[in-house]
Write an enzyme that holds these catalytic residues in place. Sequence first.
Site, mmCIF file in Angstrom:
data_model
loop_
_atom_site.group_PDB
_atom_site.id
_atom_site.type_symbol
_atom_site.label_atom_id
_atom_site.label_comp_id
_atom_site.label_asym_id
_atom_site.label_seq_id
_atom_site.Cartn_x
_atom_site.Cartn_y
_atom_site.Cartn_z
ATOM 1 N N SER A 1 -8.666 -0.807 10.737
ATOM 2 C CA SER A 1 -8.074 0.533 10.768
ATOM 3 C C SER A 1 -9.106 1.619 11.053
ATOM 4 C CB SER A 1 -7.395 0.832 9.428
ATOM 5 O OG SER A 1 -6.460 -0.165 9.110
HETATM 6 N N1 SAH Z 1 -6.700 -3.199 6.411
HETATM 7 C C1 SAH Z 1 -7.127 -3.969 7.547
HETATM 8 C C2 SAH Z 1 -6.217 -3.717 8.707
HETATM 9 C C3 SAH Z 1 -5.675 -4.988 9.182
HETATM 10 S S1 SAH Z 1 -4.413 -4.879 10.434
HETATM 11 C C4 SAH Z 1 -8.574 -3.648 7.881
HETATM 12 O O1 SAH Z 1 -9.123 -2.687 7.332
HETATM 13 O O2 SAH Z 1 -9.186 -4.376 8.666
HETATM 14 C C5 SAH Z 1 -3.046 -5.507 9.538
HETATM 15 C C6 SAH Z 1 -3.176 -6.903 9.004
HETATM 16 O O3 SAH Z 1 -1.920 -7.230 8.402
HETATM 17 C C7 SAH Z 1 -3.420 -7.970 10.071
HETATM 18 O O4 SAH Z 1 -4.559 -8.710 9.748
HETATM 19 C C8 SAH Z 1 -2.160 -8.832 10.023
HETATM 20 O O5 SAH Z 1 -2.400 -10.212 10.285
HETATM 21 C C9 SAH Z 1 -1.700 -8.613 8.594
HETATM 22 N N2 SAH Z 1 -0.286 -8.906 8.342
HETATM 23 C C10 SAH Z 1 0.791 -8.616 9.120
HETATM 24 N N3 SAH Z 1 1.924 -9.050 8.539
HETATM 25 C C11 SAH Z 1 1.551 -9.632 7.349
HETATM 26 C C12 SAH Z 1 2.255 -10.283 6.298
HETATM 27 N N4 SAH Z 1 3.580 -10.426 6.312
HETATM 28 N N5 SAH Z 1 1.560 -10.757 5.257
HETATM 29 C C13 SAH Z 1 0.207 -10.638 5.198
HETATM 30 N N6 SAH Z 1 -0.520 -10.029 6.167
HETATM 31 C C14 SAH Z 1 0.141 -9.532 7.227
#
Ligand code: SAH
Length: 218
Positions: free
Chosen positions: A65
């Site tokens: 993010s």
């Molecule tokens: N907070 C993270 C942002 C990651 S992007 C950072 O700082 O890097 C969002 C993440 O949510 C992705 O890795 C994706 O695989 C995960 N995601 C999407 N749907 C999900 C679900 N149902 N359960 C767990 N993770 C999920």
Amino acid sequence: MAQDDDTPQERLARLVLLLRSQGVTEPAVLNAIESTPRDLFTPDLFRERSWEDSALPIACGQTISQPFIVGLMTQALNLKPRSRVLEIGTGSGYQTTILSKLARLVYTVERYRTLMSEAEARFRTLGLTNIITRFGDGGEGWREQAPFDRIMVTAAAPDEPTALLAQLKPSGILVAPVGRGPVQSLKRYTGDGAGGITVEELTEVRFVPLLDGVAKEL
Ligand code: SAH
């Protein structure tokens, strides 16, 4: 202007000043960001851009993010030192790390095995011992550990996150991007302690979608 020969710490300090000028003013949140080496969480190809205020690609087609959004969402959660927090979407583990510096315990769920194990390695490198990870579908929350004081969703929920709201304490706070399009509404749900919940729209955001089930690919 950013100078290429500035040290990572100088570049990080400049990023923190930028976030503050944009409304992330809570000192504890800014300290957590300033003490977290974001370059540990970005892929080699984008390492030089770790101190820019932008989202960047990570493995599995996901993103780390944007620092401003991390700051804004963390500040909106109004964490207390005793908070038990649930985070959905570990991704790189960057947001998890910021949460772990401000809360007692962070439970984090990710649906890609690769991202989960890479994030776990980073938490070990940083010596963070208050993060509990789980590979799974976070859309249903983490029933065995509920209820939580705070919940943060870092992938866009298509609808109101009712299953997660059910795992929030009566006076808890949940922050999540909600919407089906490329642009979603960042919402904050605050419990009134008596079963009522108020909802605020904080800003517009662009997150990858919250998907059902665990990823079949690594
Ligand atoms: N907070 C993270 C942002 C990651 S992007 C950072 O700082 O890097 C969002 C993440 O949510 C992705 O890795 C994706 O695989 C995960 N995601 C999407 N749907 C999900 C679900 N149902 N359960 C767990 N993770 C999920």
